[in-house]
Motif scaffolding. Structure first.
Motif, PDB file in Angstrom:
ATOM      1  N   TYR A  94      34.823  52.089  38.896  1.00 15.48           N
ATOM      2  CA  TYR A  94      33.679  51.965  38.861  1.00 15.48           C
ATOM      3  C   TYR A  94      33.486  50.944  37.561  1.00 15.48           C
ATOM      4  CZ  TYR A  94      32.207  54.649  42.554  1.00 15.48           C
ATOM      5  OH  TYR A  94      32.569  56.441  43.265  1.00 15.48           O
ATOM      6  N   TYR A  95      32.464  49.836  38.013  1.00 15.55           N
ATOM      7  CA  TYR A  95      32.266  48.470  36.519  1.00 15.55           C
ATOM      8  C   TYR A  95      30.614  48.795  36.128  1.00 15.55           C
ATOM      9  CZ  TYR A  95      36.318  46.554  38.601  1.00 15.55           C
ATOM     10  OH  TYR A  95      37.532  46.827  39.035  1.00 15.55           O
ATOM     11  N   CYS A  96      30.551  48.979  35.025  1.00 12.51           N
ATOM     12  CA  CYS A  96      29.352  48.814  34.442  1.00 12.51           C
ATOM     13  C   CYS A  96      29.040  47.291  34.468  1.00 12.51           C
ATOM     14  CB  CYS A  96      29.649  49.496  33.273  1.00 12.51           C
ATOM     15  SG  CYS A  96      27.919  49.402  32.635  1.00 12.51           S
ATOM     16  N   ALA A  97      27.706  46.537  34.549  1.00 11.37           N
ATOM     17  CA  ALA A  97      27.486  45.430  34.110  1.00 11.37           C
ATOM     18  C   ALA A  97      26.176  45.159  33.591  1.00 11.37           C
ATOM     19  CB  ALA A  97      27.833  44.334  35.096  1.00 11.37           C
ATOM     20  N   ALA A  98      25.878  43.702  32.625  1.00  9.54           N
ATOM     21  CA  ALA A  98      24.614  43.692  31.666  1.00  9.54           C
ATOM     22  C   ALA A  98      24.210  42.126  32.535  1.00  9.54           C
ATOM     23  CB  ALA A  98      25.094  43.695  30.823  1.00  9.54           C
ATOM     24  N   ASP A  99      22.789  42.251  32.615  1.00  8.76           N
ATOM     25  CA  ASP A  99      22.059  41.160  32.916  1.00  8.76           C
ATOM     26  C   ASP A  99      21.250  40.559  31.780  1.00  8.76           C
ATOM     27  OD1 ASP A  99      19.666  40.855  36.035  1.00  8.76           O
ATOM     28  OD2 ASP A  99      20.671  39.379  33.905  1.00  8.76           O
ATOM     29  N   LEU A 100      21.131  38.979  31.601  1.00  8.55           N
ATOM     30  CA  LEU A 100      20.528  38.767  30.289  1.00  8.55           C
ATOM     31  C   LEU A 100      19.104  38.062  31.390  1.00  8.55           C
ATOM     32  CD1 LEU A 100      23.195  36.916  28.383  1.00  8.55           C
ATOM     33  CD2 LEU A 100      22.976  39.288  28.332  1.00  8.55           C
ATOM     34  N   ASN A 101      18.674  38.419  31.960  1.00  8.14           N
ATOM     35  CA  ASN A 101      17.761  38.350  32.895  1.00  8.14           C
ATOM     36  C   ASN A 101      16.585  39.641  33.271  1.00  8.14           C
ATOM     37  OD1 ASN A 101      18.497  34.977  33.064  1.00  8.14           O
ATOM     38  ND2 ASN A 101      19.903  35.761  33.769  1.00  8.14           N
ATOM     39  N   TYR A 102      15.468  38.947  33.477  1.00  2.14           N
ATOM     40  CA  TYR A 102      14.499  39.966  33.687  1.00  2.14           C
ATOM     41  C   TYR A 102      15.202  40.064  34.971  1.00  2.14           C
ATOM     42  CZ  TYR A 102      10.548  42.715  34.467  1.00  2.14           C
ATOM     43  OH  TYR A 102       9.694  43.794  35.420  1.00  2.14           O
ATOM     44  N   ARG A 103      15.001  40.889  36.134  1.00  2.51           N
ATOM     45  CA  ARG A 103      14.692  41.409  37.164  1.00  2.51           C
ATOM     46  C   ARG A 103      14.515  42.838  37.343  1.00  2.51           C
ATOM     47  NH1 ARG A 103      18.413  37.103  38.322  1.00  2.51           N
ATOM     48  NH2 ARG A 103      20.107  36.414  37.277  1.00  2.51           N
ATOM     49  N   ALA A 104      13.566  42.410  38.610  1.00  2.00           N
ATOM     50  CA  ALA A 104      13.001  44.080  38.502  1.00  2.00           C
ATOM     51  C   ALA A 104      12.605  44.355  40.368  1.00  2.00           C
ATOM     52  CB  ALA A 104      11.861  44.679  38.297  1.00  2.00           C
ATOM     53  N   THR A 105      13.145  43.518  41.109  1.00  2.00           N
ATOM     54  CA  THR A 105      13.424  44.603  42.200  1.00  2.00           C
ATOM     55  C   THR A 105      15.176  44.737  43.063  1.00  2.00           C
ATOM     56  OG1 THR A 105      14.531  41.371  43.337  1.00  2.00           O
ATOM     57  CG2 THR A 105      12.310  42.108  42.581  1.00  2.00           C
ATOM     58  N   TYR A 106      14.784  45.674  44.085  1.00  2.00           N
ATOM     59  CA  TYR A 106      17.008  45.753  44.598  1.00  2.00           C
ATOM     60  C   TYR A 106      17.484  44.637  44.376  1.00  2.00           C
ATOM     61  CZ  TYR A 106      19.788  47.739  47.472  1.00  2.00           C
ATOM     62  OH  TYR A 106      21.251  48.497  47.472  1.00  2.00           O
ATOM     63  N   TYR A 107      16.381  43.608  46.006  1.00  2.00           N
ATOM     64  CA  TYR A 107      17.855  42.657  45.671  1.00  2.00           C
ATOM     65  C   TYR A 107      18.461  41.806  44.329  1.00  2.00           C
ATOM     66  CZ  TYR A 107      18.726  38.087  47.517  1.00  2.00           C
ATOM     67  OH  TYR A 107      19.587  36.438  48.029  1.00  2.00           O
ATOM     68  N   SER A 108      17.277  41.835  43.433  1.00  2.00           N
ATOM     69  CA  SER A 108      17.862  40.678  42.164  1.00  2.00           C
ATOM     70  C   SER A 108      18.689  41.872  42.035  1.00  2.00           C
ATOM     71  CB  SER A 108      16.814  40.014  41.541  1.00  2.00           C
ATOM     72  OG  SER A 108      15.975  41.632  40.773  1.00  2.00           O
TER      73      SER A 108
END
Length: 128
Positions: A94-108
Motif C-alpha cells: 500500500y502506497y500513500c501519495a500526495a497531489d499538489l493540484n486541486y482535484r475533486a472528482t473520482y476520476y482525477s
C-alpha cells in the motif's frame, strides 16, 4: 518537496482490521490532496481511496467501499486508512501519495498520474 512515510502494515487474518498511517512533511499538508494506492505482485498499481485538501470529499474504489475509511488529521499532517473486514485479495503493498493540484472528482483523484509524491509503501498481507 513532500516526504511521505507509511506505517501500520502487517499480517492479519481474513476479517481482521489494520490502520495504515501516512505522515507528510516538507510542504503545507493542507495544500495537498492525498491518496492511497496498492499493488499486488504481478498486477498494476490500483486506486484505493483519496481525500481532497480540505478533507470534505473522499473517494473509494468499489472493492473497498464500506470496509475502508480514509481520514486526515491536519494537526499531525497525517492521513489514515482504516481497513476493516480485510480479505485475502486486499493483500498488496500500500502506497500513500500526495497531489499538489486541486482535484475533486473520482476520476482525477483515482489516477496514479495525478500524484506528485509517493511513499515507500507498506506491506499488507491477509491470510485466509
Amino acid at each position: 518537496q513532500v516526504q511521505l512515510v507509511e506505517s501500520g502494515g502487517g499480517l492479519v487474518q481474513a476479517g481482521g482490521s489494520l490502520r495504515l498511517s501516512c505522515a507528510a512533511s516538507g510542504r503545507t499538508f493542507s495544500s495537498c490532496g492525498m491518496g492511497w494506492f496498492r499493488q499486488a505482485p504481478g498486477k498494476e498499481r490500483e486506486f484505493v481511496a483519496a481525500v481532497t485538501r480540505s478533507g470534505s470529499n473522499t473517494y473509494y474504489a468499489d472493492s473497498v467501499k464500506g470496509r475502508f475509511t480514509l481520514s486526515r488529521d491536519g494537526a499531525k499532517s497525517t492521513v489514515y486508512l482504516q481497513m476493516n473486514g480485510l480479505r485475502p485479495e486486499d493483500t498488496a503493498v500500500y502506497y500513500c501519495a500526495a497531489d499538489l493540484n486541486y482535484r475533486a472528482t473520482y476520476y482525477s483523484t483515482s489516477r496514479p498520474s495525478s500524484y506528485d509524491y509517493w511513499g515507500q509503501g507498506t506491506q499488507v498481507t491477509v491470510s485466509s
